[in-house]
Design a protein around this motif. Structure first.
Motif, PDB file in Angstrom:
ATOM      1  N   LEU A   1      -6.102  -5.861  -1.370  1.00  0.00           N
ATOM      2  CA  LEU A   1      -6.234  -4.426  -1.084  1.00  0.00           C
ATOM      3  C   LEU A   1      -7.364  -3.809  -1.888  1.00  0.00           C
ATOM      4  O   LEU A   1      -8.105  -2.948  -1.388  1.00  0.00           O
ATOM      5  CB  LEU A   1      -4.914  -3.709  -1.386  1.00  0.00           C
TER       6      LEU A   1
ATOM      7  N   LEU B   1       0.833  -1.206   0.000  1.00  0.00           N
ATOM      8  CA  LEU B   1       0.000   0.000   0.000  1.00  0.00           C
ATOM      9  C   LEU B   1       0.864   1.250   0.000  1.00  0.00           C
ATOM     10  O   LEU B   1       0.597   2.212  -0.739  1.00  0.00           O
ATOM     11  CB  LEU B   1      -0.923  -0.014   1.220  1.00  0.00           C
TER      12      LEU B   1
ATOM     13  N   VAL C   1      -4.011   4.490  -5.092  1.00  0.00           N
ATOM     14  CA  VAL C   1      -4.680   4.417  -3.798  1.00  0.00           C
ATOM     15  C   VAL C   1      -6.022   5.139  -3.890  1.00  0.00           C
ATOM     16  O   VAL C   1      -6.201   6.057  -4.695  1.00  0.00           O
ATOM     17  CB  VAL C   1      -3.830   5.036  -2.662  1.00  0.00           C
TER      18      VAL C   1
ATOM     19  N   TRP D   1      -8.851  -0.226  -0.566  1.00  0.00           N
ATOM     20  CA  TRP D   1      -7.689   0.630  -0.355  1.00  0.00           C
ATOM     21  C   TRP D   1      -7.048   1.097  -1.659  1.00  0.00           C
ATOM     22  O   TRP D   1      -6.408   2.152  -1.679  1.00  0.00           O
ATOM     23  CB  TRP D   1      -6.636  -0.111   0.468  1.00  0.00           C
TER      24      TRP D   1
END
Length: 254
Positions: free
Chosen positions: A43, A11, A61, A48
């Motif tokens: 993710l 991330l 992101v 995310w």
């Protein structure tokens, strides 16, 4: 536990390198592509990250990470107070308005209101800006106690463009000028095509923790508009600082 660590590392790397593909991430993380791909899918499923351009080959992101960061820094209260003032500032200037918060030795862009003009400055939310090479950062440095600014200077002044201030004494003089006129300037010092004026938002302690800026293509930052925008951003930052102080007194800005 290692899977959790790898997911957090992935991330962080997506945030730094976005938009980024699996191969580049695997090299950066020194992990097999298959492991990185599974992590990205996880993710994505948790909200995310998202595919860039709608195809799952390069990743960005989402605002979920920014929202969590706002809780961590207490920035939600700041944003609630600052947005109406920023909107008024945008109407007055018809230029892009940024709100940045201090994070370590940088300032981080956490909110943006864009100009209606076709030629504009677009920086992603979450963008890190160097303190000495951006108007937002210099506004914070100028409002800092002198010893805090000196600690920053002692870390070294990286050059980003031909106009970046890299000489410690010149930066000290620039910060003194910023205090005298009431706003900081950036004339293509971080990116040659970006110029700005900014002023710090000051907390109850009297210390700066954020800044508001008017951001324009360098070609539009003329000697005529610079002091006008500077006065407007100074007034805006003072309004936000005062409103936050009142909210804290009433227990509201949390």
């Amino acid at each position: 536990m290692q899977n959790v660590v790898n997911a957090l590392r992935a991330l962080e790397e997506v945030a730094v390198r976005q938009p980024v593909g699996v191969a580049d991430l695997a090299r950066a993380l020194e992990l097999p592509k298959s492991s990185v791909q599974r992590t990205l899918v996880t993710l994505h499923g948790a909200g995310w990250i998202r595919p860039a351009g709608g195809t799952p080959t390069r990743w960005l992101v989402t605002t979920k990470a920014l929202h969590v960061g706002r809780h961590a820094t207490g920035e939600l209260g700041l944003r609630d107070v600052a947005l109406p003032v920023m909107e008024e500032l945008r109407r007055s200037t018809d230029e892009t308005i940024h709100l940045a918060v201090r994070e370590g030795g940088n300032v981080v862009l956490v909110e943006r209101l864009e100009t209606s003009q076709p030629v504009r400055i677009i920086l992603p939310l979450g963008q890190n800006l160097s303190m000495h090479a951006s108007a937002n950062g210099k506004a914070v440095l100028a409002a800092d106690p002198p010893e805090a600014a000196e600690r920053y200077i002692a870390e070294g002044l990286r050059s980003f463009t031909g106009t970046t201030i890299t000489d410690p004494q010149k930066l000290r003089e620039e910060l003194e000028e910023t205090r005298a006129r009431g706003y900081a300037t950036n004339s293509g010092e971080w990116r040659a095509d970006v110029s700005a004026v900014a002023c710090a938002v000051v907390g109850e302690s009297g210390l700066p923790f954020a800044s508001i800026s008017v951001n324009v293509p360098t070609s539009r930052m003329t000697p005529g508009v610079l002091p006008e925008f500077g006065a407007l951003v100074n007034a805006a930052a003072k309004r936000v600082s005062a409103a936050l102080g009142r909210a804290h007194e009433g227990g509201g800005a949390r």
